[in-house]
Design an enzyme around this catalytic site. Structure first.
Site, PDB file in Angstrom:
ATOM      1  N   GLY A 154       0.856  -1.190   0.000  1.00 11.97           N
ATOM      2  CA  GLY A 154       0.000   0.000   0.000  1.00 11.97           C
ATOM      3  C   GLY A 154       0.886   1.233   0.000  1.00 11.97           C
ATOM      4  O   GLY A 154       2.055   1.183  -0.394  1.00 11.97           O
ATOM      5  N   ARG A 155       0.335   2.318   0.493  1.00 15.37           N
ATOM      6  CA  ARG A 155       1.066   3.594   0.445  1.00 15.37           C
ATOM      7  C   ARG A 155       2.424   3.510   1.138  1.00 15.37           C
ATOM      8  O   ARG A 155       3.440   3.929   0.605  1.00 15.37           O
ATOM      9  CB  ARG A 155       0.250   4.692   1.130  1.00 15.37           C
ATOM     10  CG  ARG A 155      -1.024   5.079   0.429  1.00 15.37           C
ATOM     11  CD  ARG A 155      -1.685   6.206   1.216  1.00 15.37           C
ATOM     12  NE  ARG A 155      -2.984   6.530   0.702  1.00 15.37           N
ATOM     13  CZ  ARG A 155      -4.109   5.890   1.039  1.00 15.37           C
ATOM     14  NH1 ARG A 155      -4.068   4.899   1.901  1.00 15.37           N
ATOM     15  NH2 ARG A 155      -5.270   6.245   0.519  1.00 15.37           N
ATOM     16  N   HIS A 178       5.940   2.353  19.127  1.00 18.81           N
ATOM     17  CA  HIS A 178       4.901   2.696  18.150  1.00 18.81           C
ATOM     18  C   HIS A 178       4.910   4.194  17.818  1.00 18.81           C
ATOM     19  O   HIS A 178       3.941   4.905  18.069  1.00 18.81           O
ATOM     20  CB  HIS A 178       3.509   2.265  18.661  1.00 18.81           C
ATOM     21  CG  HIS A 178       2.522   2.049  17.547  1.00 18.81           C
ATOM     22  ND1 HIS A 178       1.506   1.133  17.604  1.00 18.81           N
ATOM     23  CD2 HIS A 178       2.394   2.650  16.337  1.00 18.81           C
ATOM     24  CE1 HIS A 178       0.786   1.167  16.492  1.00 18.81           C
ATOM     25  NE2 HIS A 178       1.316   2.101  15.693  1.00 18.81           N
ATOM     26  N   THR A 182       6.606  -2.249  11.148  1.00 17.68           N
ATOM     27  CA  THR A 182       5.984  -0.975  11.542  1.00 17.68           C
ATOM     28  C   THR A 182       4.479  -1.033  11.275  1.00 17.68           C
ATOM     29  O   THR A 182       3.837   0.008  11.181  1.00 17.68           O
ATOM     30  CB  THR A 182       6.592   0.212  10.755  1.00 17.68           C
ATOM     31  OG1 THR A 182       6.489  -0.066   9.350  1.00 17.68           O
ATOM     32  CG2 THR A 182       8.036   0.465  11.119  1.00 17.68           C
ATOM     33  N   GLU A 195       0.643  -4.181  23.162  1.00 21.18           N
ATOM     34  CA  GLU A 195       1.239  -2.875  23.423  1.00 21.18           C
ATOM     35  C   GLU A 195       0.565  -2.302  24.656  1.00 21.18           C
ATOM     36  O   GLU A 195      -0.657  -2.388  24.753  1.00 21.18           O
ATOM     37  CB  GLU A 195       1.012  -1.936  22.235  1.00 21.18           C
ATOM     38  CG  GLU A 195       1.836  -2.342  21.040  1.00 21.18           C
ATOM     39  CD  GLU A 195       1.720  -1.384  19.864  1.00 21.18           C
ATOM     40  OE1 GLU A 195       1.140  -0.292  20.029  1.00 21.18           O
ATOM     41  OE2 GLU A 195       2.210  -1.731  18.786  1.00 21.18           O
ATOM     42  N   ARG A 205       1.456  -3.788  12.468  1.00 22.51           N
ATOM     43  CA  ARG A 205       0.808  -4.089  13.733  1.00 22.51           C
ATOM     44  C   ARG A 205       1.531  -5.281  14.346  1.00 22.51           C
ATOM     45  O   ARG A 205       1.914  -6.220  13.623  1.00 22.51           O
ATOM     46  CB  ARG A 205      -0.672  -4.431  13.540  1.00 22.51           C
ATOM     47  CG  ARG A 205      -1.565  -3.231  13.238  1.00 22.51           C
ATOM     48  CD  ARG A 205      -1.678  -2.277  14.433  1.00 22.51           C
ATOM     49  NE  ARG A 205      -2.587  -1.152  14.195  1.00 22.51           N
ATOM     50  CZ  ARG A 205      -2.202   0.063  13.772  1.00 22.51           C
ATOM     51  NH1 ARG A 205      -0.929   0.318  13.528  1.00 22.51           N
ATOM     52  NH2 ARG A 205      -3.098   1.014  13.609  1.00 22.51           N
TER      53      ARG A 205
HETATM   54  C1  DGY Z   1      -1.635   4.263  12.415  1.00 21.01           C
HETATM   55  O1  DGY Z   1      -1.988   5.387  12.070  1.00 21.01           O
HETATM   56  O2  DGY Z   1      -2.323   3.261  12.216  1.00 21.01           O
HETATM   57  C2  DGY Z   1      -0.294   4.135  13.068  1.00 21.01           C
HETATM   58  O3  DGY Z   1      -0.074   2.891  13.586  1.00 21.01           O
HETATM   59  C3  DGY Z   1      -0.080   5.204  14.116  1.00 21.01           C
HETATM   60  O4  DGY Z   1      -0.038   6.419  13.506  1.00 21.01           O
END
Ligand code: DGY
Length: 323
Positions: free
Chosen positions: A158-159, A289, A239, A270, A241
């Site tokens: 994705g982005r 996070h 980065t 978390e 989940r």
């Molecule tokens: C999100 O936006 O989902 C990130 O995990 C935190 O900014």
């Protein structure tokens, strides 16, 4: 909106967002950095028209019941929305919005920072100096894999995954990606990325970076089997989940040396507690996070969240709807 609407905001967010919402609604902000305790959340949402939630607030039918039938909109201050029972919101006609687009580059920056820090062993180097263990220049001191010329595997294109590919180009890396949907040939060419199945990506990549949403399909995607398929000496970056990775299997692979290292911005659960086995491993770098944590990005997230909330209160389509 005839009378002023009522909104509960589950944490202080940047003022630029709060002040926009205050112009149209009575705003109750939970003042603490920690989430409101469950019973407080259930109490404070009673009778509200709008809810501004964070990824650490579980918004399920219990919360929706407590809010009551007047709840029109939930604006999540995040691009991810796995904390919200979206199907239940949809069934009840409650609009849900998120913050796509504004945190893309900032999160990719952090993913790349983790990749570099783990490969070049920056935390260990810093500890080494700070602990006064630095005696001389060492030919074999704190060596790690090269980043340039290596292969990066991006899981989820994705982005943010695409921005990761853009960064990899600057470092002369070969990029593979796996994704539910294949990018267009033009995007693949622009980003120098080659589509492969996940198993091939795992077997070929020196660095694997995770950028998938957390869904029923991706929960536990990087389990013991997937980790075993990764190259000897590879690095895992997450980065997305925490629950995408099985942490017990990851710890074992880091301990045995099958993986060179891991960089995690997200964990499951978390917060991660200080006595977590992963934190005892020098080749595991964990940060709390903070992927989207630049001043400007958090402001832009606040603006987007406010825009979703205000549109929902007015009964208009949300700028960024997920339901
Ligand atoms: C999100 O936006 O989902 C990130 O995990 C935190 O900014």
């Amino acid at each position: 909106m005839s009378e002023r609407a009522r909104v509960f905001v589950t944490r202080p967010i940047p003022e630029v967002g709060l002040s926009a919402v205050r112009e149209v609604a009575e705003v109750d902000v939970w003042p603490d950095d920690l989430p409101p305790p469950r019973e407080v959340l259930l109490e404070r949402v009673r009778g509200v028209d709008g809810l501004l939630s964070l990824l650490s607030d579980r918004i399920d039918s219990e919360v929706l019941d407590a809010a009551g039938s007047g709840l029109k909109v939930i604006a999540n201050y995040a691009v991810g929305y796995d904390n919200i029972d979206v199907a239940e919101c949809r069934a009840r006609g409650i609009a849900v919005g998120n913050t796509p687009g504004v945190l893309t580059e900032t999160t990719a920056d952090l993913a790349f920072a983790l990749l570099m820090a783990v490969a070049r062993r920056l935390p260990e180097g810093y500890d080494f100096v700070r602990d006064d263990r630095w005696q001389t220049w060492g030919p074999l001191l704190l060596l790690g894999p090269d980043i340039h010329g290596s292969t990066l595997g991006i899981v989820g294109f994705g982005r943010i995954g695409r921005e990761m590919a853009r960064r990899a180009q600057g470092f002369g890396m070969r990029t593979l990606y796996s994704s539910r949907t294949r990018a267009t040939p033009a995007v693949e060419t622009e980003l120098g990325a080659t589509f492969v199945e996940l198993d091939e990506l795992l077997a070929e990549s020196d660095f694997v970076s995770l950028h998938t949403a957390l869904t029923a399909d991706t929960r536990g995607l990087i389990d013991a089997r997937a980790i075993a398929r990764m190259k000897e000496g590879a690095v895992l970056i997450n980065t997305s989940r925490g629950a995408v990775v099985e942490q017990v299997a990851l710890a074992e692979a880091l301990r045995s040396g099958h993986l060179f290292g891991a960089g995690l911005d997200v964990t499951d659960p978390e917060p991660m507690r200080g006595d977590d086995p992963l934190l005892a491993l020098p080749n595991c770098l964990v940060v709390p996070h903070v992927g989207s944590g630049s001043v400007r990005t958090r402001d832009r997230m606040a603006e987007k969240t406010a825009a979703n909330l205000i549109a929902g209160l007015r009964g208009e389509p949300l700028p960024d709807p997920v339901a």
